[in-house]
Write an enzyme that holds these catalytic residues in place. Structure first.
Site, short mmCIF file in Angstrom:
data_model
loop_
_atom_site.label_atom_id
_atom_site.label_comp_id
_atom_site.label_asym_id
_atom_site.label_seq_id
_atom_site.Cartn_x
_atom_site.Cartn_y
_atom_site.Cartn_z
CG HIS A 17 -1.88 -1.04 1.40
ND1 HIS A 17 -1.97 -1.83 2.52
CD2 HIS A 17 -2.86 -1.46 0.57
CE1 HIS A 17 -2.95 -2.70 2.37
NE2 HIS A 17 -3.50 -2.50 1.19
NE ARG A 98 -2.94 -7.83 -4.42
CZ ARG A 98 -3.71 -8.19 -3.40
NH1 ARG A 98 -3.20 -8.36 -2.22
NH2 ARG A 98 -5.01 -8.39 -3.57
CB SER A 136 -4.26 -6.57 4.60
OG SER A 136 -3.82 -5.34 4.12
#
Ligand code: PNS
Length: 175
Positions: A17, A98, A136
């Site tokens: 991030h 990604r 995450s």
């Protein structure tokens, strides 16, 4: 004034991030990071707890790691992304990509958002290859089993994760 929003769950913020924040902040006058407080993801905490945790812990973490980027603001939002964009007077939504698996989901929402707000464009930044596998949820899972997350999150976030998981373990032992 070119304002962009970078929305997400940031639970917790990772180096992936931060890389997107740093790169996109250079492209705009103002970057507003929006931490989503209502999420449809399987909740670990009650709605109230999640709002508090996301607003406090995540916001604190983001504030800490973005303090050296002057045109970045952090706030939370609930409800629709397009309404958050309107409230921020933003015409750009920043998202990191990604892998191909991210693309289908992101494309669908970028198209839907643009259908209702034609002035709103989604700017996709390809994640630094170093972080292409990073999420995450993987960080949370690793931390939960006391794995080393220092490659993935800044020391401050690691500390917050440890504190959170320690307090959860204590809670568990007391029950
Ligand atoms: O970090 P995430 O979980 O991938 O972020 C997802 C997020 C916050 C961008 C998305 O869930 C969102 O914007 N939700 C708000 C509701 C909404 O407008 N959804 C459709 C647009 S993506």
């Amino acid at each position: 004034m070119r304002t962009a929003i970078y929305p997400g769950s940031f639970d917790p913020v990772t180096y992936g991030h931060i890389d997107i924040i740093k790169r996109s902040a250079k492209m705009v006058d103002k970057l507003i990071i929006g931490v989503l407080s209502n999420s449809s993801k399987t909740p670990l905490f009650s709605v109230e707890e999640r709002v508090n945790i996301l607003e406090k812990a995540t916001k604190d973490m983001l504030k800490e790691v973005t303090k050296d980027i002057p045109n970045v603001e952090v706030t939370s939002f609930a409800g629709l992304l397009i309404d958050f964009a309107d409230a921020c007077n933003a015409k750009i939504i920043v998202r990191g990509l990604r892998a191909v698996t991210d693309f289908e989901y992101e494309l669908q929402w970028a198209q839907a958002n643009r259908a209702v707000r034609p002035h709103l464009d989604t700017l996709f930044l390809v994640t630094n290859v170093e972080y292409s596998y990073l999420s995450s949820s993987a960080v949370r899972e690793l931390a939960r089993y006391h794995g080393d997350v220092s490659l993935f999150v800044p020391p401050y976030v690691e500390q917050k994760l440890d504190e959170k998981l320690d307090s959860k373990e204590n809670e568990h032992e007391q029950n």
